[in-house]
Design an enzyme around this catalytic site. Structure first.
Site, PDB file in Angstrom:
ATOM      1  N   ASP A  68     -14.420  -4.304  -1.109  1.00 52.78           N
ATOM      2  CA  ASP A  68     -14.040  -5.511  -1.863  1.00 52.78           C
ATOM      3  C   ASP A  68     -14.495  -5.445  -3.327  1.00 52.78           C
ATOM      4  O   ASP A  68     -15.182  -6.336  -3.827  1.00 52.78           O
ATOM      5  CB  ASP A  68     -14.640  -6.765  -1.206  1.00 52.78           C
ATOM      6  N   GLU A  71      -5.457 -12.130   3.043  1.00 50.80           N
ATOM      7  CA  GLU A  71      -6.786 -12.327   2.465  1.00 50.80           C
ATOM      8  C   GLU A  71      -6.890 -11.609   1.127  1.00 50.80           C
ATOM      9  O   GLU A  71      -5.914 -11.034   0.627  1.00 50.80           O
ATOM     10  CB  GLU A  71      -7.874 -11.827   3.419  1.00 50.80           C
ATOM     11  N   HIS A 125      -7.965  -5.132  -0.920  1.00 54.62           N
ATOM     12  CA  HIS A 125      -8.934  -6.029  -1.555  1.00 54.62           C
ATOM     13  C   HIS A 125      -9.280  -5.562  -2.968  1.00 54.62           C
ATOM     14  O   HIS A 125     -10.378  -5.134  -3.274  1.00 54.62           O
ATOM     15  CB  HIS A 125     -10.197  -6.192  -0.732  1.00 54.62           C
ATOM     16  N   ARG A 148     -15.700   2.271   3.230  1.00 50.03           N
ATOM     17  CA  ARG A 148     -14.694   1.931   2.226  1.00 50.03           C
ATOM     18  C   ARG A 148     -15.303   2.115   0.839  1.00 50.03           C
ATOM     19  O   ARG A 148     -16.372   1.582   0.547  1.00 50.03           O
ATOM     20  CB  ARG A 148     -14.218   0.492   2.422  1.00 50.03           C
TER      21      ARG A 148
END
Length: 353
Positions: free
Chosen positions: A51, A225, A290, A320
């Site tokens: 993120d 999202e 994201h 990630r």
């Protein structure tokens, strides 16, 4: 003394050789080549960073990502050198309470002369208790000064699951956009509400998008999202992530509205039928999403910053890693993000670095 003819010949040969020998020259040092700054970089920027978020002010980039345990802020003059940037923990959650665990998706925004961090947190039961929270700092440099807890950010009269807050400014108004749920449902939708101050929502909320297209429905629960705002050429683009992060098919979708439209009017937004950024299996980019956006320091380039897994099946964890690459716009004004660039590919640094 008389010399024989053969001795005389040897004498003249030695004399000639001595005359032809080049005199020794003083040693010359080889030219010194000044060190050069690398003009390229490679992804990933860090080994871990779900993120990822970046914003720029006064020539400095400020970067954050999900750590799960605190809010950490990186500061650098060059995004291509994020790996060597100085980081600082700017907030540590309380030992217990409604925002003490699962610290996700922080975003740093400079609004009305102050810095605000919007983040997601809960009491420790992970997904069920997640809510939105905000911190404020009046110092010019967000890595210094005092961060004040402004509390939970929620629609008045509602206490519903919510994650991934971002800010939209349009038509002189300021709005909160996030991923939330309806009562009794785990499906994640995108919502918008008006802000009266950077830390206060004034209701009601409006649903802008929900998972409905085939490419949005991979994994469980179904999700929309990670909303992010991109404005260009008289249009406002809401780029979001869909399909669950546990799958390799986590990808980016896009809503589009006019830059003069009322963003609270759901009918003003149109959803693109296909994803705008998907996995590159050959390039070790699985589940890309994201994201956030930034402009190069020279003001000439648009860049997308996103996370992806290096291998298949790695899901929603810390493997990630943050990657970035430039993008352009098509003739119709829509962004063209291309495909995730393969890990290890040399890319030119952002302009001005």
């Amino acid at each position: 003394m008389l010399l024989s003819r053969s001795s005389l010949l040897i004498f003249w040969l030695l004399l000639s050789a001595a005359g032809c020998k080049k005199a020794a020259e003083p040693a010359v040092n080889p030219p010194v080549t000044p060190p050069t700054t690398a003009i390229t970089f490679t992804n990933p920027l860090l080994s871990s960073g779900p993120d990822p978020w970046v914003t720029q002010k006064d020539g400095i980039y400020y970067y954050m990502h999900t750590t799960g345990r605190n809010l950490t802020l990186w500061k650098t003059a060059r995004m291509s050198e994020l790996g060597s940037a100085v980081s600082k923990v700017i907030w540590t959650p309380p030992a217990t309470g409604p925002n003490s665990r699962d610290i996700w998706a922080p975003e740093l925004h400079f609004l009305d002369g102050k810095w605000y961090v919007y983040y997601t947190a809960g009491p420790g039961n992970c997904c069920g208790g997640q809510r939105l929270w905000v911190l404020e700092n009046a110092n010019a440099d967000p890595t210094t000064g005092t961060w004040t807890d402004k509390g939970q950010l929620a629609v008045p009269g509602q206490d519903l699951w919510a994650i991934d807050a971002t800010i939209l400014e349009q038509n002189g108004g300021r709005y909160l956009v996030w991923s939330g749920q309806e009562v009794g449902s785990e499906q994640q939708n995108l919502y918008i509400a008006r802000l009266s101050t950077p830390s206060s929502v004034t209701g009601p909320r409006v649903r802008l998008s929900q998972p409905q297209l085939a490419w949005e429905l991979n994994g469980t629960p179904k999700v929309n999202e990670g909303p992010e705002i991109l404005q260009h050429g008289g249009k406002t683009f809401l780029i979001y992530s869909a399909s669950h992060c546990s799958t390799d098919d986590y990808a980016l979708g896009m809503l589009t509205a006019s830059s003069t439209a009322d963003p609270m009017d759901a009918a003003a937004w149109s959803k693109s039928p296909t994803p705008v950024f998907v996995k590159n299996t050959a390039g070790n980019a699985f589940g890309p999403g994201h994201n956030s956006f930034f402009t190069s320091k020279d003001g000439q380039q648009s860049w997308i910053l996103y996370h992806a897994n290096p291998l298949t099946g790695q899901g929603c964890g810390d493997l990630r890693s943050p990657r970035m690459q430039p993008f352009t716009y098509r003739a119709d004004g829509t962004p063209d993000f291309g495909s995730p660039v393969a890990v290890g590919t040399a890319l030119p640094r952002p302009g001005g670095e």
